[in-house]
Write a protein that holds these residues in place. Structure first.
Motif, PDB file in Angstrom:
ATOM      1  N   TRP A  80       0.808  -1.220   0.000  1.00 34.33           N
ATOM      2  CA  TRP A  80       0.000   0.000   0.000  1.00 34.33           C
ATOM      3  C   TRP A  80       0.847   1.279   0.000  1.00 34.33           C
ATOM      4  N   PRO A  81       2.069   1.354   0.615  1.00 30.15           N
ATOM      5  CA  PRO A  81       2.834   2.605   0.509  1.00 30.15           C
ATOM      6  C   PRO A  81       3.223   2.939  -0.930  1.00 30.15           C
ATOM      7  N   LEU A  82       3.690   1.944  -1.669  1.00 34.97           N
ATOM      8  CA  LEU A  82       4.059   2.191  -3.063  1.00 34.97           C
ATOM      9  C   LEU A  82       2.843   2.546  -3.901  1.00 34.97           C
ATOM     10  N   LEU A  83       1.727   1.863  -3.687  1.00 37.61           N
ATOM     11  CA  LEU A  83       0.518   2.154  -4.460  1.00 37.61           C
ATOM     12  C   LEU A  83      -0.012   3.551  -4.153  1.00 37.61           C
ATOM     13  N   THR A  84       0.122   4.012  -2.916  1.00 31.27           N
ATOM     14  CA  THR A  84      -0.319   5.366  -2.568  1.00 31.27           C
ATOM     15  C   THR A  84       0.474   6.421  -3.344  1.00 31.27           C
ATOM     16  N   VAL A  85       1.784   6.271  -3.373  1.00 29.35           N
ATOM     17  CA  VAL A  85       2.626   7.228  -4.093  1.00 29.35           C
ATOM     18  C   VAL A  85       2.350   7.173  -5.594  1.00 29.35           C
ATOM     19  N   LEU A  86       2.217   5.982  -6.154  1.00 26.65           N
ATOM     20  CA  LEU A  86       1.972   5.851  -7.589  1.00 26.65           C
ATOM     21  C   LEU A  86       0.611   6.413  -7.986  1.00 26.65           C
ATOM     22  N   CYS A  87      -0.406   6.165  -7.186  1.00 36.68           N
ATOM     23  CA  CYS A  87      -1.737   6.682  -7.524  1.00 36.68           C
ATOM     24  C   CYS A  87      -1.774   8.210  -7.472  1.00 36.68           C
ATOM     25  N   ALA A  88      -1.115   8.794  -6.465  1.00 41.26           N
ATOM     26  CA  ALA A  88      -1.093  10.262  -6.369  1.00 41.26           C
ATOM     27  C   ALA A  88      -0.319  10.866  -7.543  1.00 41.26           C
ATOM     28  N   ALA A  89       0.831  10.288  -7.889  1.00 42.17           N
ATOM     29  CA  ALA A  89       1.591  10.807  -9.023  1.00 42.17           C
ATOM     30  C   ALA A  89       0.842  10.604 -10.337  1.00 42.17           C
ATOM     31  N   GLY A  90       0.186   9.467 -10.487  1.00 45.47           N
ATOM     32  CA  GLY A  90      -0.602   9.231 -11.705  1.00 45.47           C
ATOM     33  C   GLY A  90      -1.764  10.197 -11.836  1.00 45.47           C
ATOM     34  N   THR A 140       1.160  19.366 -11.234  1.00 52.55           N
ATOM     35  CA  THR A 140       2.591  19.275 -10.914  1.00 52.55           C
ATOM     36  C   THR A 140       2.815  19.293  -9.407  1.00 52.55           C
ATOM     37  N   ILE A 141       2.043  20.123  -8.708  1.00 57.59           N
ATOM     38  CA  ILE A 141       2.156  20.146  -7.245  1.00 57.59           C
ATOM     39  C   ILE A 141       1.758  18.787  -6.665  1.00 57.59           C
ATOM     40  N   LEU A 182       5.787  12.535  -4.089  1.00 52.72           N
ATOM     41  CA  LEU A 182       7.153  12.165  -3.727  1.00 52.72           C
ATOM     42  C   LEU A 182       7.465  12.528  -2.269  1.00 52.72           C
ATOM     43  N   ILE A 183       6.972  13.665  -1.829  1.00 55.87           N
ATOM     44  CA  ILE A 183       7.186  14.033  -0.422  1.00 55.87           C
ATOM     45  C   ILE A 183       6.469  13.054   0.493  1.00 55.87           C
ATOM     46  N   THR A 184       5.277  12.625   0.099  1.00 55.29           N
ATOM     47  CA  THR A 184       4.560  11.613   0.882  1.00 55.29           C
ATOM     48  C   THR A 184       5.355  10.309   0.949  1.00 55.29           C
ATOM     49  N   GLY A 185       5.999   9.941  -0.165  1.00 54.40           N
ATOM     50  CA  GLY A 185       6.843   8.747  -0.147  1.00 54.40           C
ATOM     51  C   GLY A 185       8.005   8.884   0.832  1.00 54.40           C
ATOM     52  N   ALA A 186       8.603  10.081   0.917  1.00 58.59           N
ATOM     53  CA  ALA A 186       9.678  10.299   1.877  1.00 58.59           C
ATOM     54  C   ALA A 186       9.180  10.182   3.312  1.00 58.59           C
ATOM     55  N   VAL A 187       7.976  10.729   3.567  1.00 55.19           N
ATOM     56  CA  VAL A 187       7.419  10.633   4.920  1.00 55.19           C
ATOM     57  C   VAL A 187       7.116   9.185   5.282  1.00 55.19           C
ATOM     58  N   LEU A 188       6.527   8.446   4.344  1.00 52.35           N
ATOM     59  CA  LEU A 188       6.240   7.033   4.610  1.00 52.35           C
ATOM     60  C   LEU A 188       7.520   6.240   4.827  1.00 52.35           C
ATOM     61  N   VAL A 236      16.399  11.270   1.247  1.00 54.04           N
ATOM     62  CA  VAL A 236      16.995  12.409   0.542  1.00 54.04           C
ATOM     63  C   VAL A 236      16.475  12.481  -0.891  1.00 54.04           C
ATOM     64  N   THR A 237      16.395  11.339  -1.561  1.00 54.73           N
ATOM     65  CA  THR A 237      15.969  11.340  -2.964  1.00 54.73           C
ATOM     66  C   THR A 237      14.520  11.783  -3.107  1.00 54.73           C
ATOM     67  N   TYR A 238      13.628  11.136  -2.368  1.00 59.93           N
ATOM     68  CA  TYR A 238      12.207  11.487  -2.473  1.00 59.93           C
ATOM     69  C   TYR A 238      11.954  12.919  -2.000  1.00 59.93           C
ATOM     70  N   GLY A 239      12.578  13.296  -0.893  1.00 61.74           N
ATOM     71  CA  GLY A 239      12.316  14.626  -0.339  1.00 61.74           C
ATOM     72  C   GLY A 239      12.824  15.744  -1.232  1.00 61.74           C
ATOM     73  N   VAL A 240      14.053  15.628  -1.727  1.00 58.58           N
ATOM     74  CA  VAL A 240      14.632  16.694  -2.560  1.00 58.58           C
ATOM     75  C   VAL A 240      13.886  16.807  -3.883  1.00 58.58           C
ATOM     76  N   MET A 241      13.607  15.682  -4.523  1.00 59.12           N
ATOM     77  CA  MET A 241      12.896  15.735  -5.803  1.00 59.12           C
ATOM     78  C   MET A 241      11.490  16.290  -5.647  1.00 59.12           C
ATOM     79  N   GLY A 242      10.783  15.847  -4.608  1.00 60.82           N
ATOM     80  CA  GLY A 242       9.429  16.359  -4.398  1.00 60.82           C
ATOM     81  C   GLY A 242       9.409  17.841  -4.085  1.00 60.82           C
ATOM     82  N   THR A 243      10.343  18.307  -3.262  1.00 60.11           N
ATOM     83  CA  THR A 243      10.400  19.729  -2.924  1.00 60.11           C
ATOM     84  C   THR A 243      10.712  20.586  -4.145  1.00 60.11           C
ATOM     85  N   LEU A 244      11.652  20.147  -4.965  1.00 59.08           N
ATOM     86  CA  LEU A 244      11.984  20.911  -6.170  1.00 59.08           C
ATOM     87  C   LEU A 244      10.807  20.979  -7.141  1.00 59.08           C
TER      88      LEU A 244
END
Length: 223
Positions: free
Chosen positions: A125-135, A154-155, A161-167, A187-195
């Motif tokens: 469910w964590p991966l599916l949550t991030v994928l569904c939100a990005a999709g 885009t937001i 991605l930020i949600t993925g970092a939190v999870l 670092v990867t999820y947080g930096v990419m999502g913030t940018l």
């Protein structure tokens, strides 16, 4: 006709002496060979007797020895295989890294997010949550159903991605959302999502966030 010699006639003296000498030499050689064989057999018997005597003496010494001697002999027997070569039955493990990678270790926190009895969507469910939100964000950007849809979509992608970092930080096991170590994923999820969120907010026209430093950087670049 020449004078012949019948088998019954006696042989000449010289020929008889030569034949007798050859017979005596052969008999002496045979006798010496038999003597050497007998001596070798006797030596072998003496060696076997000496070995049996040594074994018996060693057994008597081992049986008459005290606990210290038995412990010492046991320690020597235990230490002997360590000094010698490794047994043929067990392969010797090397500390070198293998030339070819045959498998990969599961990253930290890469276990199932739910028990094994749960269905596959619940376990991931964590991966599916991030994928569904990005999709959903990509779908909004493509369809553009309302004004400023590209900014909202885009937001939403950056927020996924930020949600993925939190999870990745909060949930102990996130399944396939764990790609590398926990620090690297954070670092990867947080930096990419913030940018992505910042770029969506300052995008033209009519930006939602006014950053003077970015405007000056853009003007300097354009010049």
């Amino acid at each position: 006709m020449g004078a012949g010699r019948s088998p019954a006639d006696p042989a000449p003296a010289g020929e008889t002496d030569g034949r007798s000498d050859r017979d005596e030499g052969a008999s002496e050689a045979l006798a010496s060979a038999e003597a050497e064989t007998g001596a070798a057999e006797g030596q072998g018997d003496r060696d076997e007797t000496a070995a049996e005597a040594a074994d018996g003496q060693g057994g008597s010494d081992g049986s008459s020895g005290g606990p210290g001697e038995s412990g010492g002999s046991a320690g020597q027997s235990d230490a002997a295989p360590a000094d010698g070569p490794a047994p043929a039955g067990r392969p010797r493990r090397s500390r070198r890294f293998p030339r070819f990678t045959r498998d990969t270790a599961r990253p930290e926190g890469g276990g199932r997010a739910a028990s094994g009895d749960a269905p596959a969507p619940a376990r991931q469910w964590p991966l599916l949550t991030v994928l569904c939100a990005a999709g959903l964000g990509l779908l909004i950007v493509v369809l553009d159903p309302f004004d400023q849809a590209f900014r909202v979509g885009t937001i939403l992608i950056g927020a996924a991605l930020i949600t993925g970092a939190v999870l990745r930080w909060v949930v102990p096991s996130v399944g396939m959302l764990a790609v590398r170590s926990r620090f690297t994923d954070l670092v990867t999820y947080g930096v990419m999502g913030t940018l992505i969120v910042l770029l969506a907010l300052v995008a033209q026209p009519e930006p939602w966030l006014d950053v003077p430093i970015l405007e000056d950087a853009v003007r300097f670049t354009i010049r």
